[in-house]
Design a protein around this motif. Structure first.
Motif, short mmCIF file in Angstrom:
data_model
loop_
_atom_site.label_atom_id
_atom_site.label_comp_id
_atom_site.label_asym_id
_atom_site.label_seq_id
_atom_site.Cartn_x
_atom_site.Cartn_y
_atom_site.Cartn_z
N UNK A 155 0.74 -1.33 0.04
CA UNK A 155 -0.03 -0.03 0.03
C UNK A 155 0.88 1.21 -0.02
N UNK A 156 0.78 2.03 -0.97
CA UNK A 156 1.30 3.45 -1.20
C UNK A 156 0.47 4.26 -1.26
N UNK A 157 0.96 5.45 -0.98
CA UNK A 157 0.18 6.94 -1.37
C UNK A 157 1.15 8.05 -2.21
N UNK A 158 0.39 8.87 -2.69
CA UNK A 158 0.91 9.89 -3.62
C UNK A 158 0.16 11.10 -3.31
N UNK A 159 0.93 12.22 -4.08
CA UNK A 159 0.17 13.54 -3.70
C UNK A 159 0.26 14.02 -5.07
N UNK A 160 -0.66 14.54 -5.70
CA UNK A 160 -0.61 15.35 -7.14
C UNK A 160 -1.16 16.69 -6.76
N UNK A 217 -0.72 9.42 5.52
CA UNK A 217 0.56 8.96 5.04
C UNK A 217 0.83 10.02 3.86
N UNK A 218 0.06 10.54 3.20
CA UNK A 218 0.21 11.40 2.02
C UNK A 218 0.71 12.74 2.55
N UNK A 219 0.27 13.08 3.64
CA UNK A 219 0.76 14.49 4.27
C UNK A 219 2.11 14.24 4.71
#
Length: 183
Positions: free
Chosen positions: A11-16, A52-54
């Motif tokens: 599980x991963x997060x990303x910020x666009x 997590x994204x923050x």
């Protein structure tokens, strides 16, 4: 079916994050050399997806992310199409805004720098992308903004208290009129 092993993607997060026609990216050292990626990383124990994204955005860019919606979820496996021996990633991509970076904050080990790039500049260098999800997320963001459909509201996400006593909701509830806006 073998019940002793359950397949689990990472599980991963990303910020666009888009500002004035450019996207916040990171230049990072990888096993394959220097690559471009959105601020992104793995979900840690006790953390909500938005938290997590923050955290990842702050660690990799020195910017504080204010998530405004979920762009989408993306499933990708390393090693090319249908690779049986690759690693599978489940990415939760958030849309958000940032203020100015904290110049006193050191970036994570392996992150060379944070930079702003246009979609055209990113399209011109696909071999430098960390994964095919980099451009896919930018294209989905641009399509969502152009269509006026925006993103999935953060209220669609929930972190149960069994995961973390500190965080029950994934993020503050944004004003519904903010979804998909140009921020």
């Amino acid at each position: 079916m073998n019940d002793t092993h359950v397949w689990t993607p990472r599980a991963t997060v990303a910020a666009v994050i888009e500002r004035d026609g450019a996207f916040l990216m990171v230049e990072e050292d990888t096993e394959d050399g220097v690559r471009l990626n959105q601020p992104a990383g793995h979900l840690e124990p006790g953390e909500s997806l938005a938290a997590a994204a923050i955290r990842e955005t702050l660690e990799e860019t020195a910017h504080v992310l204010q998530p405004v919606g979920l762009l989408g979820t993306y499933l990708w496996r390393t090693g090319g199409d249908n690779a049986r021996n690759g690693t599978t990633y489940l990415r939760f991509a958030f849309v958000g805004t940032v203020g100015e970076p904290d110049p006193s904050r050191k970036l994570d080990v392996g992150i060379r720098r944070a930079l702003w790039m246009t979609a055209d500049a990113l399209r011109a260098c696909p071999a430098l992308h960390r994964s095919p999800l980099v451009m896919q997320c930018v294209d989905h963001y641009l399509a969502g903004r152009a269509s006026g459909k925006g993103w999935i509201p953060l209220t669609a996400l929930h972190t149960h208290s069994s995961v973390s006593d500190a965080v029950v909701s994934d993020a503050p509830v944004p004003d519904a009129s903010d979804a998909g806006s140009d921020r």
